[in-house]
Design a protein around this motif. Structure first.
Motif, PDB file in Angstrom:
ATOM      1  N   ARG A 541       0.838  -1.200   0.000  1.00 45.58           N
ATOM      2  CA  ARG A 541       0.000   0.000   0.000  1.00 45.58           C
ATOM      3  C   ARG A 541       0.873   1.249   0.000  1.00 45.58           C
ATOM      4  O   ARG A 541       1.925   1.292   0.635  1.00 45.58           O
ATOM      5  CB  ARG A 541      -0.895   0.027   1.246  1.00 45.58           C
ATOM      6  N   ALA A 542       0.378   2.261  -0.674  1.00 43.97           N
ATOM      7  CA  ALA A 542       1.135   3.511  -0.725  1.00 43.97           C
ATOM      8  C   ALA A 542       0.990   4.300   0.570  1.00 43.97           C
ATOM      9  O   ALA A 542       1.935   4.943   1.033  1.00 43.97           O
ATOM     10  CB  ALA A 542       0.664   4.356  -1.915  1.00 43.97           C
ATOM     11  N   GLN A 543      -0.216   4.258   1.187  1.00 48.09           N
ATOM     12  CA  GLN A 543      -0.441   5.049   2.386  1.00 48.09           C
ATOM     13  C   GLN A 543       0.071   4.318   3.623  1.00 48.09           C
ATOM     14  O   GLN A 543       0.106   3.101   3.672  1.00 48.09           O
ATOM     15  CB  GLN A 543      -1.933   5.375   2.563  1.00 48.09           C
ATOM     16  N   ALA A 544       0.462   5.106   4.620  1.00 44.67           N
ATOM     17  CA  ALA A 544       0.972   4.529   5.863  1.00 44.67           C
ATOM     18  C   ALA A 544      -0.142   4.283   6.874  1.00 44.67           C
ATOM     19  O   ALA A 544      -0.008   3.436   7.750  1.00 44.67           O
ATOM     20  CB  ALA A 544       2.023   5.457   6.476  1.00 44.67           C
ATOM     21  N   GLU A 545      -1.259   5.037   6.766  1.00 46.70           N
ATOM     22  CA  GLU A 545      -2.325   4.933   7.747  1.00 46.70           C
ATOM     23  C   GLU A 545      -3.048   3.595   7.624  1.00 46.70           C
ATOM     24  O   GLU A 545      -3.064   2.965   6.563  1.00 46.70           O
ATOM     25  CB  GLU A 545      -3.336   6.075   7.576  1.00 46.70           C
ATOM     26  N   LYS A 546      -3.704   3.208   8.712  1.00 44.89           N
ATOM     27  CA  LYS A 546      -4.423   1.948   8.767  1.00 44.89           C
ATOM     28  C   LYS A 546      -5.876   2.188   9.157  1.00 44.89           C
ATOM     29  O   LYS A 546      -6.212   3.212   9.754  1.00 44.89           O
ATOM     30  CB  LYS A 546      -3.781   1.009   9.797  1.00 44.89           C
ATOM     31  N   SER A 547      -6.720   1.212   8.831  1.00 48.24           N
ATOM     32  CA  SER A 547      -8.128   1.261   9.221  1.00 48.24           C
ATOM     33  C   SER A 547      -8.349   0.291  10.378  1.00 48.24           C
ATOM     34  O   SER A 547      -7.912  -0.861  10.318  1.00 48.24           O
ATOM     35  CB  SER A 547      -9.036   0.881   8.045  1.00 48.24           C
ATOM     36  N   PHE A 548      -9.015   0.782  11.400  1.00 47.75           N
ATOM     37  CA  PHE A 548      -9.297  -0.046  12.578  1.00 47.75           C
ATOM     38  C   PHE A 548     -10.769   0.125  12.927  1.00 47.75           C
ATOM     39  O   PHE A 548     -11.326   1.212  12.798  1.00 47.75           O
ATOM     40  CB  PHE A 548      -8.419   0.385  13.749  1.00 47.75           C
ATOM     41  N   TYR A 549     -11.385  -0.971  13.366  1.00 50.77           N
ATOM     42  CA  TYR A 549     -12.834  -0.978  13.570  1.00 50.77           C
ATOM     43  C   TYR A 549     -13.156  -1.353  15.014  1.00 50.77           C
ATOM     44  O   TYR A 549     -13.072  -2.521  15.396  1.00 50.77           O
ATOM     45  CB  TYR A 549     -13.496  -1.987  12.627  1.00 50.77           C
ATOM     46  N   ASP A 550     -13.513  -0.339  15.807  1.00 49.99           N
ATOM     47  CA  ASP A 550     -14.063  -0.652  17.127  1.00 49.99           C
ATOM     48  C   ASP A 550     -15.487  -1.166  16.964  1.00 49.99           C
ATOM     49  O   ASP A 550     -15.945  -2.000  17.742  1.00 49.99           O
ATOM     50  CB  ASP A 550     -14.054   0.590  18.018  1.00 49.99           C
ATOM     51  N   ARG A 551     -16.175  -0.662  15.916  1.00 48.74           N
ATOM     52  CA  ARG A 551     -17.505  -1.131  15.547  1.00 48.74           C
ATOM     53  C   ARG A 551     -17.537  -1.375  14.042  1.00 48.74           C
ATOM     54  O   ARG A 551     -16.888  -0.646  13.282  1.00 48.74           O
ATOM     55  CB  ARG A 551     -18.580  -0.112  15.938  1.00 48.74           C
ATOM     56  N   PRO A 552     -18.274  -2.376  13.592  1.00 41.98           N
ATOM     57  CA  PRO A 552     -18.334  -2.652  12.154  1.00 41.98           C
ATOM     58  C   PRO A 552     -18.832  -1.443  11.372  1.00 41.98           C
ATOM     59  O   PRO A 552     -19.670  -0.666  11.850  1.00 41.98           O
ATOM     60  CB  PRO A 552     -19.325  -3.821  12.065  1.00 41.98           C
ATOM     61  N   ALA A 553     -18.293  -1.302  10.173  1.00 47.13           N
ATOM     62  CA  ALA A 553     -18.681  -0.245   9.232  1.00 47.13           C
ATOM     63  C   ALA A 553     -18.358   1.157   9.736  1.00 47.13           C
ATOM     64  O   ALA A 553     -18.800   2.139   9.141  1.00 47.13           O
ATOM     65  CB  ALA A 553     -20.172  -0.334   8.885  1.00 47.13           C
ATOM     66  N   GLN A 554     -17.569   1.261  10.823  1.00 49.29           N
ATOM     67  CA  GLN A 554     -17.185   2.569  11.348  1.00 49.29           C
ATOM     68  C   GLN A 554     -15.666   2.611  11.513  1.00 49.29           C
ATOM     69  O   GLN A 554     -15.140   2.536  12.630  1.00 49.29           O
ATOM     70  CB  GLN A 554     -17.887   2.841  12.681  1.00 49.29           C
ATOM     71  N   PRO A 555     -14.931   2.716  10.402  1.00 48.93           N
ATOM     72  CA  PRO A 555     -13.470   2.671  10.497  1.00 48.93           C
ATOM     73  C   PRO A 555     -12.890   3.899  11.190  1.00 48.93           C
ATOM     74  O   PRO A 555     -13.387   5.016  11.049  1.00 48.93           O
ATOM     75  CB  PRO A 555     -13.030   2.605   9.031  1.00 48.93           C
TER      76      PRO A 555
END
Length: 700
Positions: A541-555
């Motif tokens: 991936r080009a970007q360094a940031e990550k997606s994390f989900y404490d709740r589904p569909a709410q990254p």
């Protein structure tokens, strides 16, 4: 002015003994409906609400649909029947007693409901909340007795339990366990030629990468030699991260290649397209799942264990109800009930004999090995058809009960994990259990080599998520994610390709939705559904940031990169020093050796939980009294240091923490088994004075 008409309905409920039988039965029916409504609000609704949002509870305990249905029936009927029978029996004492008992039951049930509501809506806790709830119960009992309207409302509300059960069965995430839909599932499409390699996928739990690292950012090989050995022959993705702090969301994302989108059960009927269905046409599957059931019955069978079925569900539900109804906050983590049974508890034979460990009695303590792991090792054998060996093991996940040697210890269930003194203890216990997990990794590598699978196999070792041990942000909730994203999201990930011998490091922005496409690429199978992840064979991936989900569909966007290890817990210079028998009570320097303190005089007292455990220690049982907990008098100031010595050596120095409902507590963790000996062991606790002197406390 005419007198108001009151108690018209109660007079109908309290039909006189001389009234016709139909009138008396109608009165009893009204009372029964009121009990049904109140018990439904106090017991049925809160229990089914929590259990309905916890399909992992049922999956971990191996519950069948029949088990779930039976538990729901018991929750909906048994408390109501018990209260109704109690009221009905009082009828034998006469009409007035029957009326008084019913009013009392209404008041008690309303008070119990007020405790639950008060905990959610007010800051009251403990005795103040209980007193307020009793007051509400008395007032409502009087109003119910005096006026007709409350009874009418309750009788209409008697439909509540039926509504609660219907929502649980049809709408809640647990409905997938009770009423599973068809397994479905798309099979992968093979490509390429030649034999496919065996796949060994070991997923650990609640395991932050930073726990493996030393101050230099490398794996601490002295403490975790087998993880270091694994890294030397595999690709270590140092910037790997899970996508959620909750396993029922994190693990499906890993095995489907898709980010969490809905709050559904981690069940094959909700996630029909996953690793097991993709590989199922090409691989035999040996799956050991814990709190998921993603492998459909058509592909694999889950083994039956003790501590499964209706009995354990009822026992755990009773404990849950106690926490729900308590006027104080429960410090018990519900997931701590997910205890991996040991090999000895399940009465399994070892996968094969384990060599004796010169440090401790590993040949005996092998009985402590988790049964699921024993099965996993036993299945690691060459086969004619390629096999997927899958294990999700709740290690080093809490409850923390293992020393690095494999010896087990007992701990009070209500020990906090956050707050002054407690967060350091929690991290020490986590690291000790990680030391034992390292031994399990060593056994896995040894077994693969001895059976000729190591070079052939695609071996993946990782974890679904981490956890924060930062004071004020302990755990995996949003507060921890915001304060310490690297600890909550950052996880170890080692991928050993078939034939790989040299280790390498890859710092790409790996997110765990990349796991499935990477495995599929390695075994030459195309995934027939759209995935969010990308294979490690693709460009990073080009970007360094990550997606994390404490709740589904709410990254939530969190920073990337390799997480930095936090400072090591400080070790007091007294730890490991020796105390003598002469009654001199000398001052302690910065790094004392041979510090001498006496048996007399003692200065103050300390109450020790399970003190008798030191009288007859048997290391061959695999258990040691390594966690010393207790209380000291209120006169001992907060922060006072206590030195805990076993058989004349100081094993831990800990502070006295601010008091809670259990009193002014302390907890000392002795992680080195060599402090203990078979038979009677001596425990001493000393107060460390400001000038460094040690003052012995009398124990009770």
């Amino acid at each position: 002015m005419a007198e108001p008409v009151v108690a018209a309905e109660p007079s109908a409920v309290d039909a006189p003994a001389s009234a016709p039988a139909p009138a008396r039965w109608r009165a009893e029916l009204r009372r029964l409906l009121e009990v049904v409504a109140l018990v439904g609000l106090v017991v049925t609704q809160p229990l089914l609400d929590v259990l309905g949002r916890s399909p992992d509870f049922f999956l971990f305990h191996g519950a069948t649909a029949a088990d779930v249905a039976a538990l729901v029936a018991l929750i909906a009927l048994l408390p109501t029947v018990a209260v109704a029978v109690l009221g009905g029996v009082s009828r034998l004492a006469g009409r007035r007693v029957r009326a008084a008992v019913h009013t009392l039951l209404v008041a008690l049930l309303v008070a119990a409901l007020a405790v639950q509501v008060g905990r959610h809506l007010t800051g009251l806790r403990g005795v103040p909340l209980l007193a307020a709830a009793v007051g509400v119960g008395i007032l409502c009992g009087y109003v119910h007795r005096r006026f007709a309207a409350p009874g009418r409302v309750l009788r209409v509300a008697a439909v509540g339990p039926l509504v609660f059960v219907t929502l649980f069965a049809l709408v809640s995430p647990t409905s997938a366990v009770l009423l599973p839909r068809g397994p479905g599932g798309a099979a992968g499409v093979g490509h390429g030629t030649g034999p496919r390699p065996p796949v060994v996928l070991l997923i650990l739990d609640e395991f932050p990468l930073v726990s493996l690292l030393g101050p230099d950012g490398r794996i601490d090989a002295a403490r975790y030699p087998h993880f270091a050995e694994l890294a030397q022959g595999s690709t270590w993705y140092r910037a790997a991260s899970g996508v959620s702090g909750w396993t029922p969301y994190a693990l499906p994302a890993m095995l489907t290649g898709r980010y969490p989108a809905e709050p559904v059960a981690p069940h094959y009927s909700q996630y029909p397209d996953n690793l097991f269905t993709a590989l199922g046409d090409f691989y035999d599957i040996r799956a050991q799942e814990s709190i998921t059931r993603l492998c459909p019955p058509s592909r694999c069978e889950q083994p039956v264990r003790p501590e499964q079925g209706l009995g354990v569900l009822v026992r755990e539900s009773v404990g849950l109800l106690g926490r729900i109804a308590s006027p104080v906050e429960s410090r018990v983590d519900p997931e701590d009930s997910y205890r991996e049974p040991t090999r000895a508890a399940v009465d399994l034979d070892a996968a094969e004999a384990v060599p004796a460990d010169p440090r401790f009695r590993w040949d005996k303590l092998n009985d402590s090995q988790p049964a699921r792991f024993t099965d996993f090792l036993a299945g690691l054998r060459p086969t004619d058809r390629p096999t997927l060996h899958f294990l999700h093991l709740l290690m080093p996940h809490s409850p923390w009960v293992y020393l690095p040697s494999g010896a087990r210890y007992e701990a009070p269930e209500d020990l906090p994990n956050d707050g002054t003194g407690w967060v350091d203890l929690a991290r020490r216990r986590h690291l000790a259990q990680l030391g034992y997990t390292d031994r399990l990794i060593g056994e896995t590598l040894r077994t693969l080599r001895e059976r000729g699978l190591y070079d052939q196999a695609l071996l993946v070792v990782t974890a679904d998520h981490g956890v924060s041990f930062t004071a004020g942000a302990q755990g995996r909730g949003m507060g921890a994610i915001e304060a310490e994203p690297g600890q909550v999201a950052g996880v170890p990930l080692f991928v050993k390709e078939p034939g790989q011998r040299a280790g390498r490091v890859d710092d790409r922005n790996w997110q765990h939705v990349d796991l499935l496409p990477t495995i599929a690429d390695e075994v030459r199978i195309r995934i027939p559904w759209q995935v969010d992840g990308r294979s490690a064979r693709q460009e990073p991936r080009a970007q360094a940031e990550k997606s994390f989900y404490d709740r589904p569909a709410q990254p939530v966007t969190i920073p990337g990169g390799v997480p930095k290890p936090p400072p090591e817990p400080a070790v007091h210079p007294l730890v490991g020093t020796t105390v003598g028998d002469r009654p001199t009570g000398t001052t302690v320097g910065d790094r004392p050796t041979g510090t001498t303190v006496g048996d007399r005089p003692t200065e103050g007292t300390a109450r020790v939980d399970r003190l008798a455990a030191f009288d007859a220690v048997d290391p061959d049982t695999g258990a040691l009294p390594a966690l010393v907990t207790g209380t000291v008098p209120a006169s001992v100031p907060d922060g006072t240091l206590l030195a805990v010595a076993v058989n004349g050596r100081i094993g831990a120095v800990v502070p006295v923490v601010p008091p809670d409902l259990r009193g002014r507590r302390f907890a000392a963790f002795v992680t080195d088994d060599r402090f203990f000996r078979p038979g009677a062991n001596r425990l001493d606790i000393y107060r460390v004075a400001a000038d460094g002197a040690l003052r012995r406390l009398a124990l009770s």
